[in-house]
Design a protein around this motif. Structure first.
Motif, PDB file in Angstrom:
ATOM      1  N   SER A   1       0.773  -1.374  -0.108  1.00 51.19           N
ATOM      2  CA  SER A   1       0.056   0.066  -0.104  1.00 51.19           C
ATOM      3  C   SER A   1       0.737   1.220   0.066  1.00 51.19           C
ATOM      4  O   SER A   1       0.613   2.219  -0.835  1.00 51.19           O
ATOM      5  N   ALA A   2       1.725   1.201   0.895  1.00 52.31           N
ATOM      6  CA  ALA A   2       3.084   2.337   0.968  1.00 52.31           C
ATOM      7  C   ALA A   2       3.378   2.873  -0.426  1.00 52.31           C
ATOM      8  O   ALA A   2       3.779   3.789  -0.902  1.00 52.31           O
ATOM      9  N   GLY A   3       4.007   1.427  -0.881  1.00 52.17           N
ATOM     10  CA  GLY A   3       4.620   1.483  -2.191  1.00 52.17           C
ATOM     11  C   GLY A   3       3.812   2.010  -3.273  1.00 52.17           C
ATOM     12  O   GLY A   3       4.223   3.200  -4.240  1.00 52.17           O
ATOM     13  N   ARG A   4       2.372   1.556  -3.270  1.00 52.93           N
ATOM     14  CA  ARG A   4       1.775   1.984  -4.383  1.00 52.93           C
ATOM     15  C   ARG A   4       1.500   3.628  -4.233  1.00 52.93           C
ATOM     16  O   ARG A   4       1.473   4.332  -5.392  1.00 52.93           O
ATOM     17  N   ILE A   5       1.146   4.105  -3.004  1.00 55.10           N
ATOM     18  CA  ILE A   5       0.967   5.440  -2.893  1.00 55.10           C
ATOM     19  C   ILE A   5       2.035   6.239  -3.371  1.00 55.10           C
ATOM     20  O   ILE A   5       2.118   7.254  -4.139  1.00 55.10           O
ATOM     21  N   ALA A   6       3.411   5.823  -2.843  1.00 56.68           N
ATOM     22  CA  ALA A   6       4.283   6.732  -3.308  1.00 56.68           C
ATOM     23  C   ALA A   6       4.640   6.573  -4.838  1.00 56.68           C
ATOM     24  O   ALA A   6       5.121   7.626  -5.289  1.00 56.68           O
TER      25      ALA A   6
ATOM     26  N   ALA B   1      12.372  12.044  -7.486  1.00 59.23           N
ATOM     27  CA  ALA B   1      11.263  11.419  -6.628  1.00 59.23           C
ATOM     28  C   ALA B   1      11.082   9.971  -7.201  1.00 59.23           C
ATOM     29  O   ALA B   1      10.816   9.119  -6.378  1.00 59.23           O
ATOM     30  N   LEU B   2      10.547   9.840  -8.577  1.00 61.20           N
ATOM     31  CA  LEU B   2      10.704   8.675  -8.937  1.00 61.20           C
ATOM     32  C   LEU B   2      11.762   7.598  -8.691  1.00 61.20           C
ATOM     33  O   LEU B   2      11.669   6.363  -8.493  1.00 61.20           O
TER      34      LEU B   2
ATOM     35  N   LEU C   1      11.342   4.253  -6.696  1.00 61.32           N
ATOM     36  CA  LEU C   1      11.607   2.863  -7.134  1.00 61.32           C
ATOM     37  C   LEU C   1      12.631   2.310  -6.439  1.00 61.32           C
ATOM     38  O   LEU C   1      12.452   0.793  -6.414  1.00 61.32           O
ATOM     39  N   ALA C   2      13.510   2.741  -5.976  1.00 65.97           N
ATOM     40  CA  ALA C   2      14.573   2.069  -5.135  1.00 65.97           C
ATOM     41  C   ALA C   2      14.095   1.730  -3.628  1.00 65.97           C
ATOM     42  O   ALA C   2      14.561   0.650  -3.280  1.00 65.97           O
ATOM     43  N   ARG C   3      13.277   2.487  -3.208  1.00 68.81           N
ATOM     44  CA  ARG C   3      12.546   2.106  -1.921  1.00 68.81           C
ATOM     45  C   ARG C   3      11.472   1.001  -1.942  1.00 68.81           C
ATOM     46  O   ARG C   3      11.317  -0.157  -1.302  1.00 68.81           O
ATOM     47  N   TYR C   4      10.864   0.706  -3.170  1.00 67.08           N
ATOM     48  CA  TYR C   4       9.698  -0.144  -3.481  1.00 67.08           C
ATOM     49  C   TYR C   4      10.036  -0.706  -4.847  1.00 67.08           C
ATOM     50  O   TYR C   4       8.920  -0.782  -5.608  1.00 67.08           O
ATOM     51  N   PRO C   5      11.000  -1.515  -5.039  1.00 66.58           N
ATOM     52  CA  PRO C   5      11.292  -2.071  -6.405  1.00 66.58           C
ATOM     53  C   PRO C   5      10.366  -3.291  -6.492  1.00 66.58           C
ATOM     54  O   PRO C   5      10.122  -3.420  -7.672  1.00 66.58           O
ATOM     55  N   ARG C   6       9.650  -3.937  -5.731  1.00 65.41           N
ATOM     56  CA  ARG C   6       8.705  -4.843  -5.674  1.00 65.41           C
ATOM     57  C   ARG C   6       7.258  -4.499  -5.643  1.00 65.41           C
ATOM     58  O   ARG C   6       6.445  -5.621  -5.757  1.00 65.41           O
ATOM     59  N   SER C   7       6.986  -3.386  -5.761  1.00 68.09           N
ATOM     60  CA  SER C   7       5.582  -3.085  -5.561  1.00 68.09           C
ATOM     61  C   SER C   7       4.774  -3.485  -6.864  1.00 68.09           C
ATOM     62  O   SER C   7       5.672  -3.389  -8.070  1.00 68.09           O
TER      63      SER C   7
END
Length: 213
Positions: free
Chosen positions: A42-47, A74-75, A79-85
């Motif tokens: 959820s956090a990844g999708r939002i970000a 920002a992108l 992506l670095a934080r949520y690569p598997r989102s």
């Protein structure tokens, strides 16, 4: 005998209690893992959604270079934080488009490839593959560009929404590589598939030019 039976019953009760406790612990562990994964998704999708929205605004005619640079960061960070989102494929594609707009063709190609690696499917996968070809072309690597276009063309038919774009990109790359007969055939293929296309006149002009050589 009665004492022995009470002993066995007691032992089995202990085993069942231990087993029950183990199952409960595993259930709680599983629920915790699922809850963590769902929260992370959820956090990844939002970000990534927010960053992708900024990317669309930055890529618009009203977007400024400063806005684009901020969105690229920002992108990239998201992506670095949520690569598997589950939102990563679309976000990586948006990142590729921004890099392409900035004429950072190698970075654009890497972003398109990252989108595919992250699981882009269907139309998004096709757009990424076309973007890879455009990025190669931007780097004047026309052999690699043609290979990307031809690979994608083999996956498409006249009813696919990118078919016309890929046909024209293929013919253009063939022209740049001075493969006249191949380019003629591809342009003719375009006219056969799209005789009323708004680009038909342009294609006929290219055919006339090539036939006059």
């Amino acid at each position: 005998m009665a004492a022995w039976f009470r002993f066995i019953t007691k032992e089995r009760s202990g085993v069942w209690l231990a087993a029950g406790g183990g199952i409960l612990a595993l259930s709680l562990l599983g629920f915790g893992a699922w809850y963590w994964w769902d929260a992370s998704q959820s956090a990844g999708r939002i970000a990534l959604f927010d960053a992708s929205r900024l990317a669309q605004e930055a890529a618009s005619p009203q977007g400024t270079p400063a806005q684009r640079d901020a969105t690229l960061k920002a992108l990239g960070d998201a992506l670095a934080r949520y690569p598997r989102s589950t939102a990563a494929p679309e976000a990586a594609y948006s990142l590729g488009n921004l890099h392409y707009q900035a004429r950072s063709f190698e970075a654009a190609r890497m972003a398109y490839q990252a989108s595919l690696k992250a699981g882009a499917r269907g139309s998004l996968a096709q757009l990424n593959r076309l973007g890879i070809g455009y990025a190669w072309e931007g780097q004047r690597e026309h052999v690699a560009a043609l290979a990307a276009y031809e690979e994608l063309l083999g996956k498409l038919g006249p009813s696919d929404f990118l078919y016309e774009d890929v046909l024209l990109a293929t013919a253009r790359a063939q022209e740049l590589l001075k493969r006249r007969s191949q380019a003629l055939e591809t342009y003719q293929r375009h006219l056969a598939a799209f005789p009323r296309s708004r680009r038909a006149e342009e294609v006929r002009a290219r055919l006339a030019s090539l036939e006059g050589l």
